[in-house]
Design a protein around this motif. Sequence first.
Motif, PDB file in Angstrom:
ATOM      1  N   GLN A 153     -20.516   9.847 -26.639  1.00  0.00           N
ATOM      2  CA  GLN A 153     -21.076   8.569 -27.078  1.00  0.00           C
ATOM      3  C   GLN A 153     -21.069   8.450 -28.598  1.00  0.00           C
ATOM      4  OE1 GLN A 153     -24.923   8.508 -25.232  1.00  0.00           O
ATOM      5  NE2 GLN A 153     -24.161   7.671 -23.291  1.00  0.00           N
ATOM      6  N   LEU A 154     -21.420   9.537 -29.290  1.00  0.00           N
ATOM      7  CA  LEU A 154     -21.420   9.511 -30.753  1.00  0.00           C
ATOM      8  C   LEU A 154     -20.006   9.353 -31.308  1.00  0.00           C
ATOM      9  CD1 LEU A 154     -24.094  12.216 -31.613  1.00  0.00           C
ATOM     10  CD2 LEU A 154     -24.256   9.761 -31.942  1.00  0.00           C
ATOM     11  N   THR A 155     -19.039   9.956 -30.657  1.00  0.00           N
ATOM     12  CA  THR A 155     -17.650   9.802 -31.084  1.00  0.00           C
ATOM     13  C   THR A 155     -17.201   8.352 -30.950  1.00  0.00           C
ATOM     14  OG1 THR A 155     -17.193  12.065 -30.375  1.00  0.00           O
ATOM     15  CG2 THR A 155     -15.296  10.629 -30.727  1.00  0.00           C
ATOM     16  N   GLN A 156     -17.563   7.722 -29.856  1.00  0.00           N
ATOM     17  CA  GLN A 156     -17.214   6.313 -29.656  1.00  0.00           C
ATOM     18  C   GLN A 156     -17.926   5.426 -30.687  1.00  0.00           C
ATOM     19  OE1 GLN A 156     -18.230   5.537 -25.596  1.00  0.00           O
ATOM     20  NE2 GLN A 156     -16.398   6.533 -24.772  1.00  0.00           N
ATOM     21  N   GLU A 210     -16.233   2.844 -37.873  1.00  0.00           N
ATOM     22  CA  GLU A 210     -15.102   2.914 -38.794  1.00  0.00           C
ATOM     23  C   GLU A 210     -14.265   1.645 -38.724  1.00  0.00           C
ATOM     24  OE1 GLU A 210     -13.010   6.457 -37.719  1.00  0.00           O
ATOM     25  OE2 GLU A 210     -14.266   7.744 -38.950  1.00  0.00           O
ATOM     26  N   ALA A 211     -14.014   1.155 -37.525  1.00  0.00           N
ATOM     27  CA  ALA A 211     -13.232  -0.079 -37.368  1.00  0.00           C
ATOM     28  C   ALA A 211     -13.971  -1.259 -37.992  1.00  0.00           C
ATOM     29  CB  ALA A 211     -12.956  -0.338 -35.894  1.00  0.00           C
TER      30      ALA A 211
END
Length: 142
Positions: free
Chosen positions: A50-53, A59-60
């Motif tokens: 979840q944190l990676t997503q 960032e986007a």
Amino acid sequence: MDIIADIAIGTGALLAAAYCMLLSRRLRAFTRLDGDVGRAIALLSKQVDQLTQALSAAEASSSTREHVLRDQITAAEQAARRLELLMAADRSQPGPPTAEQGSAMPPSAVWSEPSMDFEPLERARAPEQRLRMTRARAGART
């Protein structure tokens, strides 16, 4: 003597078998996902995903906002240049324009006159310094 040695070896073998069974049960409980440790590992793995997503989405979003902000800064700099040119054109005429002055002086003559108190916009100059200079000039005119 042989009997005592056989009893000692048999007792050691039974103790080793009991210890192996105990270790087997602990290992089975540790690797089971139903247990506390397995549940904690699964939960931490899910949170990492979840944190990676969330990080990739942030960032986007920041990249998009960066492009928008750059466009706005460019537009603001162009507007500042235009305003400085308008202020320089206003300062080059000593009084309010009349019909005689408008017909006697072509627009190219106004722009070709060098103004002593006008400095063109420099890219490296800080906006605060430009504001201070503009305020000082406006105060000197009044």
